[in-house]
Motif scaffolding. Structure first.
Motif, PDB file in Angstrom:
ATOM      1  N   ASP A 182      -1.821 -24.076  -5.662  1.00  0.00           N
ATOM      2  CA  ASP A 182      -0.397 -24.437  -4.793  1.00  0.00           C
ATOM      3  C   ASP A 182       0.507 -23.257  -4.753  1.00  0.00           C
ATOM      4  N   ALA A 183       0.401 -22.451  -5.786  1.00  0.00           N
ATOM      5  CA  ALA A 183       1.454 -21.545  -5.761  1.00  0.00           C
ATOM      6  C   ALA A 183       0.852 -20.156  -5.007  1.00  0.00           C
ATOM      7  N   TYR A 184      -0.541 -20.032  -5.085  1.00  0.00           N
ATOM      8  CA  TYR A 184      -1.440 -19.069  -4.185  1.00  0.00           C
ATOM      9  C   TYR A 184      -2.002 -19.858  -3.342  1.00  0.00           C
ATOM     10  N   SER A 185      -1.633 -19.578  -2.176  1.00  0.00           N
ATOM     11  CA  SER A 185      -2.004 -20.580  -0.936  1.00  0.00           C
ATOM     12  C   SER A 185      -1.964 -19.637   0.395  1.00  0.00           C
ATOM     13  N   LEU A 186      -2.275 -20.205   1.645  1.00  0.00           N
ATOM     14  CA  LEU A 186      -1.923 -19.561   2.605  1.00  0.00           C
ATOM     15  C   LEU A 186      -0.517 -19.877   3.242  1.00  0.00           C
ATOM     16  N   ASP A 187      -0.081 -20.863   2.727  1.00  0.00           N
ATOM     17  CA  ASP A 187       1.409 -21.297   2.790  1.00  0.00           C
ATOM     18  C   ASP A 187       2.412 -20.756   2.159  1.00  0.00           C
ATOM     19  N   VAL A 249       1.387  11.281  -1.032  1.00  0.00           N
ATOM     20  CA  VAL A 249       1.235  10.193  -0.319  1.00  0.00           C
ATOM     21  C   VAL A 249       2.553   9.351  -0.591  1.00  0.00           C
ATOM     22  N   SER A 250       3.558   9.865  -1.328  1.00  0.00           N
ATOM     23  CA  SER A 250       4.754   8.919  -1.912  1.00  0.00           C
ATOM     24  C   SER A 250       5.363   8.195  -0.776  1.00  0.00           C
ATOM     25  N   ALA A 251       5.385   8.710   0.530  1.00  0.00           N
ATOM     26  CA  ALA A 251       6.054   7.905   1.516  1.00  0.00           C
ATOM     27  C   ALA A 251       5.194   6.604   1.860  1.00  0.00           C
ATOM     28  N   ARG A 252       4.196   6.549   1.435  1.00  0.00           N
ATOM     29  CA  ARG A 252       3.178   5.354   1.653  1.00  0.00           C
ATOM     30  C   ARG A 252       2.900   4.706   0.465  1.00  0.00           C
ATOM     31  N   VAL A 253       3.708   4.682  -0.488  1.00  0.00           N
ATOM     32  CA  VAL A 253       3.516   4.026  -1.760  1.00  0.00           C
ATOM     33  C   VAL A 253       4.697   3.235  -2.110  1.00  0.00           C
ATOM     34  N   HIS A 254       4.608   1.950  -2.437  1.00  0.00           N
ATOM     35  CA  HIS A 254       5.678   1.041  -2.854  1.00  0.00           C
ATOM     36  C   HIS A 254       5.275   0.488  -4.047  1.00  0.00           C
ATOM     37  N   VAL A 255       6.147   0.446  -5.097  1.00  0.00           N
ATOM     38  CA  VAL A 255       5.755  -0.277  -6.236  1.00  0.00           C
ATOM     39  C   VAL A 255       6.716  -1.448  -6.559  1.00  0.00           C
ATOM     40  N   VAL A 256       6.032  -2.479  -7.063  1.00  0.00           N
ATOM     41  CA  VAL A 256       6.791  -3.865  -7.304  1.00  0.00           C
ATOM     42  C   VAL A 256       6.431  -4.205  -8.611  1.00  0.00           C
ATOM     43  N   VAL A 257       7.547  -4.139  -9.492  1.00  0.00           N
ATOM     44  CA  VAL A 257       7.353  -4.487 -10.889  1.00  0.00           C
ATOM     45  C   VAL A 257       7.729  -6.093 -11.146  1.00  0.00           C
ATOM     46  N   THR A 258       6.615  -6.860 -11.249  1.00  0.00           N
ATOM     47  CA  THR A 258       6.888  -8.326 -11.263  1.00  0.00           C
ATOM     48  C   THR A 258       5.703  -8.919 -11.924  1.00  0.00           C
ATOM     49  N   THR A 259       5.846 -10.277 -12.626  1.00  0.00           N
ATOM     50  CA  THR A 259       4.982 -11.013 -12.954  1.00  0.00           C
ATOM     51  C   THR A 259       5.272 -12.506 -12.448  1.00  0.00           C
ATOM     52  N   GLU A 260       6.088 -12.794 -11.275  1.00  0.00           N
ATOM     53  CA  GLU A 260       6.530 -13.779 -10.748  1.00  0.00           C
ATOM     54  C   GLU A 260       5.719 -14.362  -9.647  1.00  0.00           C
ATOM     55  N   ASP A 261       5.111 -15.563  -9.931  1.00  0.00           N
ATOM     56  CA  ASP A 261       3.980 -15.943  -9.232  1.00  0.00           C
ATOM     57  C   ASP A 261       4.450 -15.874  -7.444  1.00  0.00           C
ATOM     58  N   ARG A 262       5.659 -16.316  -7.241  1.00  0.00           N
ATOM     59  CA  ARG A 262       6.257 -16.500  -5.787  1.00  0.00           C
ATOM     60  C   ARG A 262       5.926 -15.127  -5.065  1.00  0.00           C
ATOM     61  N   GLU A 263       6.672 -14.059  -5.717  1.00  0.00           N
ATOM     62  CA  GLU A 263       6.756 -12.822  -5.124  1.00  0.00           C
ATOM     63  C   GLU A 263       5.298 -12.469  -5.221  1.00  0.00           C
ATOM     64  N   ILE A 264       4.600 -12.381  -6.122  1.00  0.00           N
ATOM     65  CA  ILE A 264       3.283 -11.919  -5.908  1.00  0.00           C
ATOM     66  C   ILE A 264       2.350 -12.443  -4.786  1.00  0.00           C
ATOM     67  N   ALA A 265       2.582 -13.607  -4.536  1.00  0.00           N
ATOM     68  CA  ALA A 265       1.858 -14.525  -3.583  1.00  0.00           C
ATOM     69  C   ALA A 265       2.386 -14.083  -2.193  1.00  0.00           C
ATOM     70  N   SER A 266       3.639 -13.690  -2.049  1.00  0.00           N
ATOM     71  CA  SER A 266       3.997 -13.241  -0.598  1.00  0.00           C
ATOM     72  C   SER A 266       3.402 -11.965  -0.311  1.00  0.00           C
ATOM     73  N   TRP A 267       3.484 -11.038  -1.551  1.00  0.00           N
ATOM     74  CA  TRP A 267       2.766  -9.750  -1.074  1.00  0.00           C
ATOM     75  C   TRP A 267       1.208  -9.826  -0.509  1.00  0.00           C
ATOM     76  N   LEU A 268       0.572 -10.930  -1.417  1.00  0.00           N
ATOM     77  CA  LEU A 268      -0.724 -10.949  -1.004  1.00  0.00           C
ATOM     78  C   LEU A 268      -1.014 -11.530   0.402  1.00  0.00           C
TER      79      LEU A 268
END
Length: 380
Positions: A182-187, A249-268
């Motif tokens: 439910d947390a990790y879904s297409l929606d 390649v630093s202009a093409r790299v973005h680091v996200v420090v998180t363990t929060e499900d909703r944020e990880i799912a949005s990136w995926l």
């Protein structure tokens, strides 16, 4: 069945096994489940319907699960009292200290003990950043495995290792981590992105060398039309960004420090491809999160990912430490839209059908029932 799950309630946040999701799924299947833990407990009944029972030991200064080891006698006495009043049909133990306490208690109040292993010490060796072999740890794991009524492991590689320790094959089964479908879904929310570049999302537990993030950085210069988003927890992002700067390649790299499900799912959901580069990880959680969100996966061919990913169907598997193979796999996926979409859909279907917590709980149920039968036959 009356089931007792014994372990820490820290799974989702810190990368350990999510005991509460398993307990909740078992409760939905009609089992009476109680979780006994030294972790702080805020309620007597969890949202999943299972009971939460605190083990009264002082954990004020505890930093690691191993810090509970001096308390196993005290924990064991509490378990004896609990099981004398309400004996479970099977006990699932997570962690050395909980396993030792449960096996000690079972000598006084016999119950079937199912010992879970999530990453064996012997399987950690040979990877950069791995700790030196701890002989005491290996002896403890061997003792727990041989004396338990049954054993569950995170993946097939770990199961083979337990068998090499001397545990009979009939007593060992694989019980993988599940994924919250439910947390990790297409929606759901989708992280913003441009369309001028492909997006690669790399998932790691942390920024340590054994997570393989530097290898992903190393192949980025060969993928000039791609950007990289790295998602991990803990410290170390600055070192990774410095490496990206050195590679240009630093202009093409973005680091996200998180363990929060909703944020990880949005990136995926925004990814063209998700890469899980850990050199060895018995837990397929990162792969499963990506698959559940419909992202095509490129992962290391070892441990949990080797079990979860069907090669060339739900994703691609590459050998550990093989930057050339990783580069080829990423170029292949990014260069073929139809292939990428088909693998994403197949991965989503596999994550939901095989690795939802409700599905994983059926595997747990089989292991517990087998342990109960074995204990009954032994005592007869």
């Amino acid at each position: 069945m009356r089931l007792a799950v014994v372990g820490d309630l820290l799974g989702r946040a810190d990368g350990r096994y999510d005991l509460e999701s398993l307990a909740g799924a078992l409760t939905r299947r009609g089992h009476e489940v109680r979780v006994l833990t030294a972790s702080p407990v805020a309620a007597e009944v969890a949202a999943g319907g299972h009971r939460l029972i605190p083990i009264p030991v002082d954990v004020t200064d505890r930093q690691r699960p191993e810090d509970l080891m001096p308390m196993i006698g005290e924990m064991g006495r509490f378990l004896i009292d609990d099981w004398s009043q309400d004996p479970p049909d099977a006990v699932h133990c997570h962690g050395w200290a909980y396993g030792m306490a449960a096996q000690l208690a079972a000598k006084h109040r016999p119950v079937p003990i199912v010992q879970a292993f999530h990453q064996l010490t012997t399987r950690e060796q040979g990877h950069p950043g791995a700790p030196a072999m701890n002989g005491t740890a290996v002896k403890l794991e061997t003792l727990l495995a041989r004396n338990a009524t049954a054993v569950t492991t995170a993946c097939t590689d770990e199961m083979d290792e337990v068998i090499r320790m001397g545990c009979p094959r009939a007593r060992v089964s694989v019980l993988p981590s599940g994924v919250d479908v439910d947390a990790y879904s297409l929606d759901g929310d989708v992280a913003a992105r441009g369309r001028e570049r492909h997006r690669i999302v790399a998932l790691a537990q942390d920024f340590s060398p054994d997570q393989g993030l530097e290898q992903v950085l190393a192949v980025l210069p060969s993928l000039p039309a791609a950007e990289l988003v790295v998602i991990a927890g803990g410290d170390g992002a600055r070192r990774l960004l410095a490496a990206a700067e050195r590679l240009g390649v630093s202009a093409r790299v973005h680091v996200v420090v998180t363990t929060e499900d909703r944020e990880i799912a949005s990136w995926l959901r925004s990814a063209d491809v998700a890469v899980c580069p850990a050199l060895y990880d018995p837990d397929a959680r990162a792969v499963l999160r990506a698959m559940a969100c419909g992202a095509t996966v490129v992962a290391t061919e070892a441990g949990g990912p080797r079990d979860a990913v069907i090669a060339d169907v739900t994703g691609l598997l590459v050998p550990p430490r093989n930057a050339a193979a990783l580069s080829r796999a990423l170029r292949s996926v990014l260069g073929q839209n139809v292939l990428r979409q088909g693998m994403g859909l197949a991965g989503r279907a596999r994550a939901r059908s095989r690795y939802s917590w409700d599905r994983v709980s059926t595997d747990a149920e089989v292991a517990f029932e087998a342990a109960a039968r074995r204990a009954l036959a032994t005592s007869a």
